[in-house]
Enzyme design. Structure first.
Site, PDB file in Angstrom:
ATOM      1  N   ASP A  43       3.063  18.937 -10.996  1.00 30.33           N
ATOM      2  CA  ASP A  43       2.138  17.830 -11.227  1.00 30.33           C
ATOM      3  C   ASP A  43       2.924  16.706 -11.885  1.00 30.33           C
ATOM      4  O   ASP A  43       3.292  16.789 -13.056  1.00 30.33           O
ATOM      5  CB  ASP A  43       0.989  18.287 -12.121  1.00 30.33           C
ATOM      6  CG  ASP A  43      -0.038  17.194 -12.363  1.00 30.33           C
ATOM      7  OD1 ASP A  43       0.221  16.030 -11.972  1.00 30.33           O
ATOM      8  OD2 ASP A  43      -1.092  17.493 -12.954  1.00 30.33           O
TER       9      ASP A  43
ATOM     10  N   ASN B  61       8.720  11.354  -2.956  1.00 29.24           N
ATOM     11  CA  ASN B  61       7.741  11.003  -1.928  1.00 29.24           C
ATOM     12  C   ASN B  61       6.306  10.975  -2.440  1.00 29.24           C
ATOM     13  O   ASN B  61       5.472  10.253  -1.899  1.00 29.24           O
ATOM     14  CB  ASN B  61       7.838  11.990  -0.762  1.00 29.24           C
ATOM     15  CG  ASN B  61       6.698  11.836   0.221  1.00 29.24           C
ATOM     16  OD1 ASN B  61       6.614  10.858   0.958  1.00 29.24           O
ATOM     17  ND2 ASN B  61       5.783  12.802   0.217  1.00 29.24           N
TER      18      ASN B  61
ATOM     19  N   THR C 143      -1.453   9.131   8.828  1.00 32.14           N
ATOM     20  CA  THR C 143      -2.121  10.117   7.978  1.00 32.14           C
ATOM     21  C   THR C 143      -2.607   9.425   6.719  1.00 32.14           C
ATOM     22  O   THR C 143      -3.781   9.440   6.398  1.00 32.14           O
ATOM     23  CB  THR C 143      -1.175  11.267   7.618  1.00 32.14           C
ATOM     24  OG1 THR C 143      -0.004  10.732   7.014  1.00 32.14           O
ATOM     25  CG2 THR C 143      -0.803  12.060   8.837  1.00 32.14           C
TER      26      THR C 143
ATOM     27  N   TYR D 278      -1.769   0.185  -8.233  1.00 30.71           N
ATOM     28  CA  TYR D 278      -0.913   0.881  -7.272  1.00 30.71           C
ATOM     29  C   TYR D 278       0.201  -0.048  -6.799  1.00 30.71           C
ATOM     30  O   TYR D 278       1.383   0.325  -6.781  1.00 30.71           O
ATOM     31  CB  TYR D 278      -1.763   1.353  -6.093  1.00 30.71           C
ATOM     32  CG  TYR D 278      -0.997   2.019  -4.976  1.00 30.71           C
ATOM     33  CD1 TYR D 278      -0.630   3.357  -5.066  1.00 30.71           C
ATOM     34  CD2 TYR D 278      -0.666   1.309  -3.815  1.00 30.71           C
ATOM     35  CE1 TYR D 278       0.061   3.981  -4.029  1.00 30.71           C
ATOM     36  CE2 TYR D 278       0.019   1.921  -2.774  1.00 30.71           C
ATOM     37  CZ  TYR D 278       0.382   3.256  -2.890  1.00 30.71           C
ATOM     38  OH  TYR D 278       1.062   3.859  -1.863  1.00 30.71           O
TER      39      TYR D 278
ATOM     40  N   VAL E 107       3.721  12.849   5.286  1.00 32.77           N
ATOM     41  CA  VAL E 107       5.081  12.320   5.330  1.00 32.77           C
ATOM     42  C   VAL E 107       6.070  13.273   4.675  1.00 32.77           C
ATOM     43  O   VAL E 107       7.161  13.518   5.200  1.00 32.77           O
ATOM     44  CB  VAL E 107       5.143  10.936   4.653  1.00 32.77           C
ATOM     45  CG1 VAL E 107       6.589  10.483   4.486  1.00 32.77           C
ATOM     46  CG2 VAL E 107       4.366   9.906   5.466  1.00 32.77           C
TER      47      VAL E 107
ATOM     48  N   ILE F 192       0.162   4.242   7.064  1.00 35.63           N
ATOM     49  CA  ILE F 192       0.636   5.375   7.852  1.00 35.63           C
ATOM     50  C   ILE F 192      -0.571   6.074   8.474  1.00 35.63           C
ATOM     51  O   ILE F 192      -1.648   6.122   7.880  1.00 35.63           O
ATOM     52  CB  ILE F 192       1.429   6.346   6.967  1.00 35.63           C
ATOM     53  CG1 ILE F 192       2.538   5.582   6.231  1.00 35.63           C
ATOM     54  CG2 ILE F 192       2.030   7.478   7.797  1.00 35.63           C
ATOM     55  CD1 ILE F 192       3.219   6.392   5.157  1.00 35.63           C
TER      56      ILE F 192
ATOM     57  N   LYS G 145       4.251   0.373  -7.361  1.00 35.24           N
ATOM     58  CA  LYS G 145       5.172   0.422  -6.228  1.00 35.24           C
ATOM     59  C   LYS G 145       6.181  -0.724  -6.286  1.00 35.24           C
ATOM     60  O   LYS G 145       7.346  -0.558  -5.894  1.00 35.24           O
ATOM     61  CB  LYS G 145       4.391   0.379  -4.911  1.00 35.24           C
ATOM     62  CG  LYS G 145       3.570   1.641  -4.638  1.00 35.24           C
ATOM     63  CD  LYS G 145       4.456   2.868  -4.521  1.00 35.24           C
ATOM     64  CE  LYS G 145       3.680   4.090  -4.044  1.00 35.24           C
ATOM     65  NZ  LYS G 145       4.548   5.288  -3.912  1.00 35.24           N
TER      66      LYS G 145
END
Length: 257
Positions: A60, A87, A187, A154, A13, A185, A158
């Site tokens: 990083d 991103n 990928t 996670y 992305v 997505i 988010k």
């Protein structure tokens, strides 16, 4: 010429976003931890869109000081920037098999780093002569709104990123902060890389459960990139999260509806 910083831009992305903005005559600083794919991506953009279009910087995001270095590099190399795209993401599962470091890295990369990068970008724009209009877009996840036991940290990170975006509309009169929240997505994350080895099964131990729930029809990276570009170009978007679903399309959330 406008310049955009994109984190997690070596592939997937992030690279699609870089390509879409380069097509609109943006210069791009791609940041990533991948020191092979990152420079290669920058070289390809320069070959396609002209030398000087793109530069790569290793960053990083689990170390916030590297964000300072990324912004400084961009200012020195490109003369400044007007767009920040948060991103990069980090996912490890299942929850009950995670180490303390796994949990810390997920919270830092998915929540703390975008918050800090946004803060520093706004302070940079505010410090310029007469101020400068800026734009921040974060790529969160549908897990901001609905998550699963195996990826609970996670999803929590988010969700925090989405709440931060809703509040961000009031940060600065000349800075727009928005986010896109895609479902699975095409990928996506590498399933093998995201798994932590465990023999246990059941809620909190099975990372495939959210893939089944979210992955009936996957978004293409280009669709996510298009939504990000919309956030960059639409001057009427402030503090919004664009929820992207491959079947239902885009729903715009503002924290109240």
């Amino acid at each position: 010429m406008n310049t955009a910083i994109i984190t997690g831009a070596a592939q997937g992305v992030g690279l699609c976003i870089a390509e879409a903005l380069a097509q609109r005559n943006y210069r791009i600083v791609l940041s990533d931890i991948d020191t092979e794919k990152g420079p290669a991506a920058a070289s390809k953009l320069n070959l396609t869109h002209g030398e000087g279009t793109a530069a790569f910087f290793h960053c990083d995001l689990s170390n916030l000081r590297e964000i300072d270095a990324l912004l400084s590099f961009t200012i020195e190399t490109m003369g400044g920037f007007s767009v920040l795209i948060n991103n990069a993401g980090y996912l490890r599962a299942p929850f009950l098999a995670l180490s303390a470091q796994d949990i810390q890295d997920m919270i830092t990369v998915n929540l703390t780093a975008p918050i800090y990068a946004t803060q520093q970008a706004i302070k940079y724009w505010d410090g310029l002569h007469q101020g400068q209009a800026g734009c921040v877009v974060s790529v969160t996840s549908s897990s901001s709104f609905k998550t699963y036991a195996s990826i609970a940290p996670y999803g929590a990170a988010k969700a925090g990123a989405a709440m931060f975006t809703f509040a961000a509309g009031a940060f600065h009169p000349r800075v727009r902060v928005n986010a896109v929240a895609p479902t699975a997505i095409a990928t996506g994350f590498d399933k093998n890389r995201m798994r932590v080895e465990t023999d246990r099964t059941g809620p909190g131990y099975t990372p495939e459960e959210e893939m089944r729930a979210m992955g009936l029809k996957r978004l293409q990276p280009q669709e996510v990139a298009e939504a990000v570009v919309r956030c960059v170009e639409d001057k009427g978007l402030y503090g919004k999260v664009l929820y992207l679903d491959a079947v239902e399309g885009i729903k715009i959330h503002d924290g109240y509806t």
